[in-house]
Design an enzyme around this catalytic site. Structure first.
Site, mmCIF file in Angstrom:
data_model
loop_
_atom_site.group_PDB
_atom_site.id
_atom_site.type_symbol
_atom_site.label_atom_id
_atom_site.label_comp_id
_atom_site.label_asym_id
_atom_site.label_seq_id
_atom_site.Cartn_x
_atom_site.Cartn_y
_atom_site.Cartn_z
ATOM 1 N N LYS A 49 10.819 11.111 -16.394
ATOM 2 C CA LYS A 49 10.789 9.755 -16.820
ATOM 3 C C LYS A 49 11.916 8.721 -16.408
ATOM 4 O O LYS A 49 12.011 7.681 -15.785
ATOM 5 C CB LYS A 49 10.268 9.399 -18.157
ATOM 6 C CG LYS A 49 8.756 9.915 -18.161
ATOM 7 C CD LYS A 49 8.428 9.844 -19.972
ATOM 8 C CE LYS A 49 7.085 10.417 -20.030
ATOM 9 N NZ LYS A 49 6.632 10.273 -21.593
ATOM 10 N N GLN A 84 8.664 10.288 -27.472
ATOM 11 C CA GLN A 84 8.282 11.216 -26.727
ATOM 12 C C GLN A 84 7.378 12.315 -27.850
ATOM 13 O O GLN A 84 8.108 12.394 -28.929
ATOM 14 C CB GLN A 84 9.409 11.944 -26.321
ATOM 15 C CG GLN A 84 8.666 13.448 -25.206
ATOM 16 C CD GLN A 84 7.696 12.662 -24.139
ATOM 17 O OE1 GLN A 84 7.936 11.681 -23.645
ATOM 18 N NE2 GLN A 84 6.758 13.825 -23.804
ATOM 19 N N ASP A 108 4.017 2.783 -24.451
ATOM 20 C CA ASP A 108 3.129 3.693 -24.165
ATOM 21 C C ASP A 108 1.739 3.077 -24.743
ATOM 22 O O ASP A 108 0.747 3.797 -24.487
ATOM 23 C CB ASP A 108 3.593 4.766 -25.466
ATOM 24 C CG ASP A 108 4.038 5.707 -24.709
ATOM 25 O OD1 ASP A 108 3.790 6.497 -23.628
ATOM 26 O OD2 ASP A 108 4.952 6.638 -25.223
#
Ligand code: GUN
Length: 280
Positions: free
Chosen positions: A50, A94, A117
């Site tokens: 990422k 994460q 997200d």
């Protein structure tokens, strides 16, 4: 490569090039804050990918690597600081988090405006109601891939195998929004193979290497393989690729299918967050 194989990597590169171009015209760079708690080797790889992709398109990143024993209060304090910082446009925690931290309790504190997200319940609700929202990256990437085959998915039977918050549930809602007839299956589903055999679109998001074999696949089905399973024989999807290739009309490979699209959608969401916050 067979023309049945959906090249997610190639589509992701073209999306990234477009974003890079748009970002190069901005006065300021968008910024993504990434939080990792504890040591998870798979998460390390995902986060590095990422960060690398952000860099490629001109998004700056700040990564916070917190120790395994980080308390809920410490993590919430960091999120609050990032929520109110004008220098941060997107926040990503994460997953998975260590067991002592309640994932929903943590994710619910991320500002919905920075929730790139798309895991905050406000964004989930807006997505279901077809309103403007941050959409989870993997499901959003899957819809983009499907649209490269067919612009209109109306009336197709879609079967989703897996009901996770990250993939299974949101992709089911997005497919309903595309006018598909959607069946969501999971580990307790009876007669799974025969249900899957009805699928014009089969989404495999189970997390078990090569679980979907030829008995599950309808002639000419479109197969989207979300699995990333590390086995002693290397990286494997949730679908037995050699079985599927003969029967399907299209299939995403592992690697090089859904994975690169997930990252491209994260970049897109971060760029959108920047624009929203700068009234552009
Ligand atoms: N872990 C596995 N997939 C994801 C994802 O899409 N987002 C986050 N934050 N963590 C993940």
């Amino acid at each position: 490569m067979s023309n049945k194989v959906l090249n997610g990597k190639e589509l992701a590169v073209s999306i990234k090039n477009e974003l890079k171009q748009k970002i190069s015209c901005l006065d300021k760079k968008p910024n993504l804050a990434v939080i990792m708690v504890g040591n998870n080797p798979a998460s390390d790889v995902y986060v590095k990918n990422k960060e690398k992709s952000c860099l490629e398109v001109g998004i700056s990143t700040s990564t916070y690597k917190l120790p395994e024993q980080t308390s809920k209060e410490e993590l919430l304090n960091l999120i609050e600081k990032l929520n109110t910082s004008n220098d941060v446009n997107g926040i990503l925690v994460q997953l998975p988090l260590p067991a002592h931290l309640n994932t929903d309790e943590i994710l619910n504190t991320i500002s919905p405006l920075k929730d790139v997200d798309g895991f905050h319940p406000l964004n989930t609700g807006l997505m279901i109601k077809k309103q403007k929202a941050f959409t989870p990256c993997t499901p959003k990437g899957i819809i983009k891939l499907l649209h490269t085959i067919k612009k209109d998915l109306t009336g197709l039977n879609a079967v989703v195998v897996g009901r996770s918050q990250i993939v299974g549930l949101p992709i089911a809602h997005l497919l309903i929004n595309e006018n598909c007839t959607v069946t969501v299956t999971h580990s307790k589903t009876k007669n799974l193979a025969s249900i899957c055999k009805n699928a014009d679109i089969l989404i495999a998001a189970i997390g078990r290497a090569e679980f979907i074999t030829k008995e599950f696949i309808k002639e000419n089905a479109i197969i989207i393989d979300v699995g990333i399973n590390r086995t002693k024989d290397g990286l494997k999807g949730d679908v037995k690729f050699s079985d599927a290739l003969d029967i399907c009309s299209y299939i995403t490979p592992v690697p090089g299918g859904v994975g690169p699209m997930t990252i491209a959608m994260l970049l897109e969401n971060t760029y959108d967050a920047f624009l929203n916050q700068n009234n552009s």
